[in-house]
Write a protein that holds these residues in place. Structure first.
Motif, PDB file in Angstrom:
ATOM      1  N   ASN A   1       0.835  -1.202   0.000  1.00 40.97           N
ATOM      2  CA  ASN A   1       0.000   0.000   0.000  1.00 40.97           C
ATOM      3  C   ASN A   1       0.867   1.249   0.000  1.00 40.97           C
ATOM      4  O   ASN A   1       0.539   2.245  -0.646  1.00 40.97           O
ATOM      5  N   THR A   2       1.968   1.209   0.761  1.00 35.77           N
ATOM      6  CA  THR A   2       2.908   2.330   0.795  1.00 35.77           C
ATOM      7  C   THR A   2       4.327   1.784   0.780  1.00 35.77           C
ATOM      8  O   THR A   2       4.606   0.723   1.337  1.00 35.77           O
ATOM      9  N   ALA A   3       5.233   2.533   0.132  1.00 39.21           N
ATOM     10  CA  ALA A   3       6.630   2.117   0.050  1.00 39.21           C
ATOM     11  C   ALA A   3       7.523   3.345   0.117  1.00 39.21           C
ATOM     12  O   ALA A   3       7.237   4.379  -0.498  1.00 39.21           O
ATOM     13  N   ASN A   4       8.607   3.219   0.878  1.00 36.85           N
ATOM     14  CA  ASN A   4       9.622   4.269   0.966  1.00 36.85           C
ATOM     15  C   ASN A   4      10.957   3.654   0.567  1.00 36.85           C
ATOM     16  O   ASN A   4      11.498   2.815   1.276  1.00 36.85           O
ATOM     17  N   LEU A   5      11.461   4.075  -0.592  1.00 31.52           N
ATOM     18  CA  LEU A   5      12.722   3.543  -1.106  1.00 31.52           C
ATOM     19  C   LEU A   5      13.779   4.635  -1.188  1.00 31.52           C
ATOM     20  O   LEU A   5      14.783   4.489  -1.894  1.00 31.52           O
ATOM     21  N   SER A   6      13.575   5.710  -0.466  1.00 33.46           N
ATOM     22  CA  SER A   6      14.475   6.864  -0.528  1.00 33.46           C
ATOM     23  C   SER A   6      15.920   6.475  -0.253  1.00 33.46           C
ATOM     24  O   SER A   6      16.208   5.665   0.635  1.00 33.46           O
ATOM     25  N   GLY A   7      16.836   7.074  -1.015  1.00 35.47           N
ATOM     26  CA  GLY A   7      18.252   6.889  -0.764  1.00 35.47           C
ATOM     27  C   GLY A   7      18.779   5.494  -0.997  1.00 35.47           C
ATOM     28  O   GLY A   7      19.862   5.150  -0.521  1.00 35.47           O
ATOM     29  N   SER A   8      18.034   4.661  -1.736  1.00 32.21           N
ATOM     30  CA  SER A   8      18.466   3.287  -1.979  1.00 32.21           C
ATOM     31  C   SER A   8      18.737   3.075  -3.466  1.00 32.21           C
ATOM     32  O   SER A   8      18.033   3.626  -4.310  1.00 32.21           O
ATOM     33  N   PRO A   9      19.736   2.252  -3.800  1.00 36.57           N
ATOM     34  CA  PRO A   9      20.092   2.024  -5.208  1.00 36.57           C
ATOM     35  C   PRO A   9      19.046   1.237  -5.983  1.00 36.57           C
ATOM     36  O   PRO A   9      19.149   1.115  -7.200  1.00 36.57           O
ATOM     37  N   CYS A  10      18.032   0.713  -5.296  1.00 42.90           N
ATOM     38  CA  CYS A  10      17.011  -0.069  -5.990  1.00 42.90           C
ATOM     39  C   CYS A  10      16.043   0.805  -6.771  1.00 42.90           C
ATOM     40  O   CYS A  10      15.200   0.298  -7.518  1.00 42.90           O
ATOM     41  N   MET A  11      16.137   2.120  -6.635  1.00 44.58           N
ATOM     42  CA  MET A  11      15.224   3.016  -7.349  1.00 44.58           C
ATOM     43  C   MET A  11      15.647   3.128  -8.806  1.00 44.58           C
ATOM     44  O   MET A  11      16.503   3.927  -9.163  1.00 44.58           O
ATOM     45  N   THR A  12      15.035   2.305  -9.640  1.00 48.91           N
ATOM     46  CA  THR A  12      15.354   2.287 -11.062  1.00 48.91           C
ATOM     47  C   THR A  12      14.059   2.308 -11.866  1.00 48.91           C
ATOM     48  O   THR A  12      12.963   2.079 -11.326  1.00 48.91           O
ATOM     49  N   GLY A  13      14.198   2.557 -13.150  1.00 49.88           N
ATOM     50  CA  GLY A  13      13.028   2.560 -14.009  1.00 49.88           C
ATOM     51  C   GLY A  13      12.308   1.227 -14.015  1.00 49.88           C
ATOM     52  O   GLY A  13      11.080   1.165 -14.072  1.00 49.88           O
ATOM     53  N   ARG A  14      13.070   0.136 -13.934  1.00 52.83           N
ATOM     54  CA  ARG A  14      12.455  -1.193 -13.941  1.00 52.83           C
ATOM     55  C   ARG A  14      11.611  -1.412 -12.692  1.00 52.83           C
ATOM     56  O   ARG A  14      10.508  -1.979 -12.763  1.00 52.83           O
ATOM     57  N   VAL A  15      12.104  -0.960 -11.548  1.00 51.06           N
ATOM     58  CA  VAL A  15      11.336  -1.089 -10.310  1.00 51.06           C
ATOM     59  C   VAL A  15      10.066  -0.248 -10.396  1.00 51.06           C
ATOM     60  O   VAL A  15       8.990  -0.666  -9.944  1.00 51.06           O
TER      61      VAL A  15
END
Length: 291
Positions: free
Chosen positions: A134-148
């Motif tokens: 429902n909610t996700a916080n991925l701030s400051g992590s290398p997993c933040m990509t276009g594919r994700v």
């Protein structure tokens, strides 16, 4: 006589062996049916210092016979340190840990905070609960990509997404426009705002864009949305008030340079817009307090 006794003894031993095997099989079935795999998974994450909220439900493994109380993780957060600590770009190591492997097996998580960890794109995409969030916080992590972003956009439940302190560009964010459930998006990166043209008619209610490259003219694309809360980094007077969504209620602008007469006139005009109940300008150093 001896032969008869021997046969009775052999029959008795065979019977006892059969009963023993049957009892072992029955015990194994009961034990298997009464095992809740996620109980151990939750304990593994907590042992690593992660913050886990869970809930318990009763499951009937064998109707009318075996009923088990199982725990499922509903919310997982890796860190609890404040923004001042995060700004030194220190990441929590989670890759190849038992806790991360445990997280991948969770199936009922609705709230996930992996901010400021070293979690990779591959690991995140392997998480069973990715489509349930429902909610996700991925701030400051290398997993933040276009594919994700493409995978998250497929979720039918995702309502809030926080992507601060990232290197995302406009093209990475376009897939999120396909999400029918997304109502809150907070993003920081090398963003001009061109991605907003794909969000026309979206269900966004709350939008924050933190970027030195943001072009105020791109905010006009939000006019056809139901946006109520907007936070951006740009010169106030460059935003066209008449092109903002008609239901906009709160406008927060982060801007360091001194306001000129045009900016002050813009603030006055913004407050006179029927729907607006709050409009103000704050220095960039206040971003963490508001977002």
């Amino acid at each position: 006589m001896k032969s008869s006794t021997l046969r009775k003894w052999q029959f008795s031993m065979t019977g006892m062996l059969s009963v023993f095997v049957a009892a072992c099989l029955m015990f194994g079935v009961i034990r298997f049916c009464s095992t809740c795999e996620e109980d151990a998974v939750i304990d593994t994450m907590r042992d690593a210092g992660w913050f886990v909220d869970d809930y318990a439900i009763y499951e009937e493994r064998i109707p009318g016979w075996v009923r088990v109380k199982c725990r499922y993780a509903s919310s997982v957060s890796v860190t609890s340190f404040d923004q001042s600590f995060r700004k030194i770009n220190r990441r929590v190591v989670v890759e190849d840990t038992a806790a991360l492997h445990a997280l991948k097996r969770c199936s009922h998580i609705s709230k996930l905070d992996l901010s400021y960890t070293d979690v990779s794109e591959k690991s995140l995409l392997e998480a069973t609960a990715l489509m349930q969030l429902n909610t996700a916080n991925l701030s400051g992590s290398p997993c933040m990509t276009g594919r994700v972003m493409q995978e998250l956009a497929r979720s039918k439940n995702l309502g809030g997404l926080t992507l601060m302190d990232s290197r995302l560009i406009d093209d990475d964010l376009i897939p999120l426009s396909k999400s029918e459930s997304l109502t809150s998006l907070k993003v920081e990166g090398e963003i001009t705002g061109s991605f907003l043209s794909s969000f026309g008619g979206s269900n966004l209610r709350d939008l924050s864009i933190i970027s030195e490259e943001l072009q105020a003219s791109t905010l006009a694309s939000l006019g056809s949305t139901s946006l109520e809360y907007l936070s951006v980094t740009c010169k106030p007077s460059e935003i066209s008030i008449n092109e903002l969504p008609r239901n906009i209620r709160r406008i927060v602008i982060f801007y360091d340079l001194p306001l000129d007469q045009k900016d002050r006139s813009w603030l006055k005009a913004a407050m006179e817009k029927n729907s607006v109940i709050y409009a103000d300008v704050h220095p960039l150093s206040k971003i963490a307090e508001y977002l």
